[in-house]
Write a protein that holds these residues in place. Structure first.
Motif, mmCIF file in Angstrom:
data_model
loop_
_atom_site.group_PDB
_atom_site.id
_atom_site.type_symbol
_atom_site.label_atom_id
_atom_site.label_comp_id
_atom_site.label_asym_id
_atom_site.label_seq_id
_atom_site.Cartn_x
_atom_site.Cartn_y
_atom_site.Cartn_z
ATOM 1 N N SER A 125 -4.010 9.032 -10.590
ATOM 2 C CA SER A 125 -3.697 9.251 -9.174
ATOM 3 C C SER A 125 -4.847 8.756 -8.295
ATOM 4 C CB SER A 125 -3.421 10.736 -8.917
ATOM 5 O OG SER A 125 -3.164 10.957 -7.551
ATOM 6 N N GLU A 126 -6.061 9.119 -8.667
ATOM 7 C CA GLU A 126 -7.237 8.686 -7.896
ATOM 8 C C GLU A 126 -7.395 7.175 -7.920
ATOM 9 O OE1 GLU A 126 -10.449 10.936 -9.587
ATOM 10 O OE2 GLU A 126 -9.660 12.830 -8.791
ATOM 11 N N ALA A 166 0.277 7.108 -6.624
ATOM 12 C CA ALA A 166 -0.720 8.185 -6.664
ATOM 13 C C ALA A 166 -0.020 9.538 -6.661
ATOM 14 C CB ALA A 166 -1.679 8.063 -5.478
ATOM 15 N N TRP A 219 -4.983 4.960 -8.074
ATOM 16 C CA TRP A 219 -4.001 4.414 -7.130
ATOM 17 C C TRP A 219 -4.417 4.704 -5.687
ATOM 18 C CZ3 TRP A 219 -0.955 0.622 -7.970
ATOM 19 C CH2 TRP A 219 -0.482 0.378 -9.251
ATOM 20 N N GLN A 220 -5.015 5.846 -5.452
ATOM 21 C CA GLN A 220 -5.497 6.151 -4.101
ATOM 22 C C GLN A 220 -6.582 5.161 -3.687
ATOM 23 O OE1 GLN A 220 -6.509 10.341 -3.480
ATOM 24 N NE2 GLN A 220 -4.947 10.882 -4.988
ATOM 25 N N ARG A 221 -7.507 4.865 -4.600
ATOM 26 C CA ARG A 221 -8.570 3.891 -4.293
ATOM 27 C C ARG A 221 -7.985 2.500 -4.027
ATOM 28 N NH1 ARG A 221 -11.401 6.990 -8.007
ATOM 29 N NH2 ARG A 221 -10.887 5.667 -9.789
ATOM 30 N N LYS A 272 0.554 4.354 -2.672
ATOM 31 C CA LYS A 272 0.462 5.769 -2.285
ATOM 32 C C LYS A 272 1.455 6.605 -3.081
ATOM 33 C CE LYS A 272 0.801 8.779 1.747
ATOM 34 N NZ LYS A 272 0.932 8.819 3.199
ATOM 35 N N ASP A 327 0.810 -1.212 0.000
ATOM 36 C CA ASP A 327 0.000 0.000 0.000
ATOM 37 C C ASP A 327 0.851 1.273 0.000
ATOM 38 O OD1 ASP A 327 0.781 -0.699 2.569
ATOM 39 O OD2 ASP A 327 -1.108 -0.181 3.506
ATOM 40 N N GLU A 387 -5.003 1.836 -2.895
ATOM 41 C CA GLU A 387 -4.336 1.884 -1.591
ATOM 42 C C GLU A 387 -5.345 1.747 -0.458
ATOM 43 O OE1 GLU A 387 -2.027 4.902 1.430
ATOM 44 O OE2 GLU A 387 -2.864 5.680 -0.445
#
Length: 144
Positions: free
Chosen positions: A101-102, A78, A104-106, A75, A71, A108
């Motif tokens: 980016s979003e 992202a 990858w954030q989701r 981050k 994770d 994570e």
């Protein structure tokens, strides 16, 4: 795996701190969408950060090759796309990088949630015991 994640983090943290300062100094709001408005500054920062950003992306990718559920590496991925988007030339490039980016954030968030679900905290005697142990068992002495 941790070394690759940390190398990516160093680059991304440095770039983000710089970009926040530059956005504020140029009159942009922190939550204002779009690439960095000052074209001259954007070009200079792209020249400075393009290679390190790609190196950070490569390190984050390598960390994810080693552990697909890393994770921390997610981050940093992202962050790579956030920084790259801020330095992009067009709104369409910016939008594409923000979407990545979003994503990858989701990912994570989902991985962190699954890890927490698999390893719920043991509260027996911990938090609850600490709270119960902090409750006074007798009244305080009267004030004189």
């Amino acid at each position: 795996m941790e070394a690759h994640t940390e190398l990516a983090r160093i680059v991304i943290d440095d770039a983000i701190v710089t970009l926040i300062g530059v956005r504020i100094a140029s009159g942009m709001k922190l939550n204002q969408s779009g690439p960095l408005a000052d074209a001259r500054l954007r070009l200079a920062l792209r020249a400075k950060y393009s290679k390190p950003i790609e190196e950070a992306r490569a390190h984050a990718e390598r960390a994810l090759e080693i552990d697909a559920s890393a994770d921390g590496a997610m981050k940093q991925m992202a962050g790579v796309f956030l920084v790259r988007g801020t330095l992009s030339e067009t709104d369409s490039e910016f939008t594409a990088d923000m979407k990545r980016s979003e994503e990858w954030q989701r990912k994570e968030v989902a991985v962190r949630a699954s890890k927490q679900a698999k390893n719920p905290p043991n509260l027996a005697g911990g938090v609850i015991g600490g709270i119960i142990g902090a409750i006074p068992t007798q009244a305080p002495p009267p004030k004189q």
